[in-house]
Design a protein around this motif. Sequence first.
Motif, PDB file in Angstrom:
ATOM      1  N   GLY A 150     -10.487 -12.483   0.825  1.00 25.18           N
ATOM      2  CA  GLY A 150     -10.308 -11.096   1.199  1.00 25.18           C
ATOM      3  C   GLY A 150     -10.953 -10.704   2.506  1.00 25.18           C
ATOM      4  N   ASP A 151     -11.313 -11.684   3.332  1.00 28.56           N
ATOM      5  CA  ASP A 151     -12.044 -11.417   4.574  1.00 28.56           C
ATOM      6  C   ASP A 151     -11.490 -12.326   5.672  1.00 28.56           C
ATOM      7  OD1 ASP A 151     -14.086 -11.421   6.667  1.00 28.56           O
ATOM      8  OD2 ASP A 151     -15.430 -10.529   5.177  1.00 28.56           O
ATOM      9  N   CYS A 203      -7.573 -17.476  -2.801  1.00 33.46           N
ATOM     10  CA  CYS A 203      -7.288 -16.121  -2.333  1.00 33.46           C
ATOM     11  C   CYS A 203      -5.852 -16.067  -1.840  1.00 33.46           C
ATOM     12  CB  CYS A 203      -8.248 -15.720  -1.206  1.00 33.46           C
ATOM     13  SG  CYS A 203      -7.838 -14.165  -0.397  1.00 33.46           S
ATOM     14  N   ASP A 257      -4.623 -12.948  -0.707  1.00 32.98           N
ATOM     15  CA  ASP A 257      -4.524 -11.728   0.089  1.00 32.98           C
ATOM     16  C   ASP A 257      -3.892 -12.028   1.446  1.00 32.98           C
ATOM     17  OD1 ASP A 257      -5.832 -10.532  -1.983  1.00 32.98           O
ATOM     18  OD2 ASP A 257      -7.765 -10.359  -0.967  1.00 32.98           O
ATOM     19  N   THR A 288      -3.960 -19.103   2.127  1.00 31.32           N
ATOM     20  CA  THR A 288      -4.004 -17.728   1.670  1.00 31.32           C
ATOM     21  C   THR A 288      -2.620 -17.108   1.787  1.00 31.32           C
ATOM     22  OG1 THR A 288      -4.462 -16.703   3.820  1.00 31.32           O
ATOM     23  CG2 THR A 288      -6.326 -17.669   2.645  1.00 31.32           C
ATOM     24  N   GLN A 300      -1.562  -7.106   0.458  1.00 31.73           N
ATOM     25  CA  GLN A 300      -2.982  -6.806   0.254  1.00 31.73           C
ATOM     26  C   GLN A 300      -3.784  -7.117   1.516  1.00 31.73           C
ATOM     27  OE1 GLN A 300      -4.610  -5.548  -2.587  1.00 31.73           O
ATOM     28  NE2 GLN A 300      -6.328  -5.421  -1.161  1.00 31.73           N
ATOM     29  N   THR A 342      -7.400  -6.949   4.133  1.00 29.49           N
ATOM     30  CA  THR A 342      -8.691  -7.636   4.110  1.00 29.49           C
ATOM     31  C   THR A 342      -9.750  -6.813   4.823  1.00 29.49           C
ATOM     32  OG1 THR A 342      -8.208  -8.777   6.188  1.00 29.49           O
ATOM     33  CG2 THR A 342      -7.558  -9.888   4.150  1.00 29.49           C
TER      34      THR A 342
END
Length: 234
Positions: A63-64, A89, A91, A114, A137, A139
Amino acid sequence: MKPVVVTGTPRAELDTVDALAGHGVATAHEAMDRTGYLGTALRPIQPGLRIGGTAVTALCWPGDNLMIHAAVEQCRPGDILVVTTTSPCTDGLFGELLATALRVRGVRGLITETGVRDVAELRALDFPVWSAAISAQGTVKATAGAVNVPITVGGQVVRPGDAILADDDGVLCVPRAEVARVLAAARARVAKEEAARQAFLAGELGLDRYDLRSTLERLGVRYLTAEQYAKETG
């Protein structure tokens, strides 16, 4: 994980990588003794493309995408950015703005375990992407990771400067020191396959060309007429 950005990493010779990429992932994978394949989860968002280049790696937190931004600075023409996270992940860590930044630097594509988003825009940019997911989604940019360190993608180790090949068959990593050897093996395989192709066009069977009849016999395979089979199974 030590938070670090490694600069000045050596790359595989780009001309050799380009020559190998021209043979495609499946041929290069066979030439590598069926190693280096990054798995079936990585699929192209636009079919029909074939790329090759040298790896710049980014290890992010789920998420980053902070370290993707850090990786952009380390990219140069002919590179392919390869991204994974410290735990699974899906996202959308990557989108149209990052693709624009990479294209300016001559980057040939993205490989990521990802998700990605802005798919329509990425296709319009003609920026090649192989990803494990597509996700709207978003980040944050808050957690330190690493750039140009060895990472694991699809169970395979990808090191900065390795050759990355990608097409509709998937993604392959060829270690930097092995590229020239794999290219020679791929060329030999292409020549062998062309000879087989011509033989098949002339009507020869794989059973005969590859001496598979003896293999069938060794495995106990019997040839029966329809009448014999019906009698034995009836």
